[in-house]
Design a protein around this motif. Structure first.
Motif, PDB file in Angstrom:
ATOM      1  N   ALA A  43       0.800  -1.229   0.000  1.00 41.84           N
ATOM      2  CA  ALA A  43       0.000   0.000   0.000  1.00 41.84           C
ATOM      3  C   ALA A  43       0.828   1.272   0.000  1.00 41.84           C
ATOM      4  N   GLY A  44       2.127   1.164   0.255  1.00 41.31           N
ATOM      5  CA  GLY A  44       2.975   2.361   0.236  1.00 41.31           C
ATOM      6  C   GLY A  44       2.509   3.382   1.246  1.00 41.31           C
ATOM      7  N   THR A  45       2.212   4.597   0.766  1.00 35.87           N
ATOM      8  CA  THR A  45       1.807   5.702   1.633  1.00 35.87           C
ATOM      9  C   THR A  45       0.312   5.725   1.905  1.00 35.87           C
ATOM     10  N   GLY A  46      -0.427   4.783   1.321  1.00 32.46           N
ATOM     11  CA  GLY A  46      -1.854   4.714   1.581  1.00 32.46           C
ATOM     12  C   GLY A  46      -2.716   5.572   0.679  1.00 32.46           C
ATOM     13  N   ARG A  47      -2.147   6.147  -0.371  1.00 35.66           N
ATOM     14  CA  ARG A  47      -2.932   6.965  -1.300  1.00 35.66           C
ATOM     15  C   ARG A  47      -4.155   6.205  -1.813  1.00 35.66           C
ATOM     16  N   ASP A  48      -3.924   4.976  -2.309  1.00 33.68           N
ATOM     17  CA  ASP A  48      -5.017   4.184  -2.872  1.00 33.68           C
ATOM     18  C   ASP A  48      -5.955   3.673  -1.785  1.00 33.68           C
ATOM     19  N   ALA A  49      -5.392   3.221  -0.676  1.00 36.55           N
ATOM     20  CA  ALA A  49      -6.215   2.714   0.429  1.00 36.55           C
ATOM     21  C   ALA A  49      -7.151   3.801   0.944  1.00 36.55           C
ATOM     22  N   ALA A  50      -6.628   5.017   1.096  1.00 36.84           N
ATOM     23  CA  ALA A  50      -7.448   6.125   1.579  1.00 36.84           C
ATOM     24  C   ALA A  50      -8.556   6.457   0.579  1.00 36.84           C
ATOM     25  N   ALA A  51      -8.215   6.479  -0.711  1.00 38.53           N
ATOM     26  CA  ALA A  51      -9.218   6.776  -1.742  1.00 38.53           C
ATOM     27  C   ALA A  51     -10.316   5.721  -1.751  1.00 38.53           C
ATOM     28  N   LEU A  52      -9.934   4.466  -1.617  1.00 36.28           N
ATOM     29  CA  LEU A  52     -10.922   3.382  -1.592  1.00 36.28           C
ATOM     30  C   LEU A  52     -11.805   3.475  -0.347  1.00 36.28           C
ATOM     31  N   SER A  53     -11.215   3.852   0.773  1.00 33.02           N
ATOM     32  CA  SER A  53     -11.989   4.038   2.000  1.00 33.02           C
ATOM     33  C   SER A  53     -12.989   5.175   1.829  1.00 33.02           C
ATOM     34  N   ARG A  54     -12.573   6.273   1.198  1.00 27.26           N
ATOM     35  CA  ARG A  54     -13.485   7.402   0.957  1.00 27.26           C
ATOM     36  C   ARG A  54     -14.657   6.997   0.063  1.00 27.26           C
ATOM     37  N   ALA A  66       8.162   0.054   7.371  1.00 29.45           N
ATOM     38  CA  ALA A  66       7.649   0.784   8.537  1.00 29.45           C
ATOM     39  C   ALA A  66       7.514   2.274   8.263  1.00 29.45           C
ATOM     40  N   GLU A  67       8.465   2.864   7.571  1.00 25.46           N
ATOM     41  CA  GLU A  67       8.434   4.305   7.308  1.00 25.46           C
ATOM     42  C   GLU A  67       7.236   4.692   6.439  1.00 25.46           C
ATOM     43  N   LEU A  68       6.917   3.871   5.449  1.00 22.95           N
ATOM     44  CA  LEU A  68       5.766   4.164   4.593  1.00 22.95           C
ATOM     45  C   LEU A  68       4.450   3.954   5.342  1.00 22.95           C
ATOM     46  N   ARG A  69       4.385   2.908   6.177  1.00 18.02           N
ATOM     47  CA  ARG A  69       3.185   2.694   7.004  1.00 18.02           C
ATOM     48  C   ARG A  69       2.946   3.895   7.917  1.00 18.02           C
ATOM     49  N   ALA A  70       4.011   4.375   8.552  1.00 15.59           N
ATOM     50  CA  ALA A  70       3.884   5.514   9.463  1.00 15.59           C
ATOM     51  C   ALA A  70       3.418   6.756   8.709  1.00 15.59           C
TER      52      ALA A  70
END
Length: 193
Positions: A43-54, A66-70
């Protein structure tokens, strides 16, 4: 994942500089209607995950760096469940015994060697709901100096998926949205046979 932790700041700016709809425009019509259960692998930085959640989906974001999850947790307030896990086995997600309506892999597959791709595809197929779908993008072109990447073709990926009980329902090609020389992308989608 080698190279991703040390380059996290640069990569975060790069990933977040692209819009979800631009990155996935070729395959958005293949995404399920909300609400659906979505697994975003790598998921990397969560760009796609956040968009899908929206959009109303329940999203689990798998990211081994860990750095990308954070960064993703801090940058995106959307309700996304973050999990430290990785292909090819996805042991943490697999232990949950969940089936997903969609599994998204954006720029992930090239990090796996031949054997890992075979194991990974079987694992992904096993995590799909009966009417689920895997959507993935494949990166083609030169690899950054500090990252482990393998050249992987769309044709080989379709064959590996078929052996794992998946049928290709979409295959297309696109240019690199960042304009990096020598890079292009394949867009693939798979449904259970």
């Amino acid at each position: 994942m080698n190279g991703y932790g040390e380059d996290a700041d640069v990569l975060a700016r790069q990933y977040e500089g692209l819009r979800f709809t631009d990155v996935h425009g070729a395959v958005l019509h293949l995404f399920p209607e909300a609400p659906a259960s979505v697994l975003d692998v790598g998921a990397g930085t969560g760009r796609d995950a956040a968009a899908l959640s929206r959009l109303g989906h329940r999203v689990i974001a798998v990211e081994p760096t860990a750095e990308l999850r954070a960064f993703g947790r801090d940058a995106h307030p959307e309700p996304v469940e973050w999990v430290d896990d990785a292909l090819p086995e996805l042991p943490v997600v697999s232990a949950r015994f969940e089936a997903f309506d969609m599994i998204l892999l954006s720029a992930v597959w090239m990090h796996l060697d031949d054997q890992e791709r075979a194991v990974g595809m079987k694992r992904l197929a096993g995590l799909l709901a009966a009417d689920g779908r895997i959507v993935m993008t494949l990166r083609h072109g030169p690899a950054p100096r500090n990252r482990r990447m393998y050249e992987v073709s769309a044709a080989e990926t379709v064959a590996v998926a078929r052996r794992a009980g998946l049928a290709c329902v979409h295959r297309s090609r696109g240019e690199d949205l960042l304009g990096r020389p020598g890079l292009h992308w394949s867009y693939l989608a798979f449904d259970p046979l």
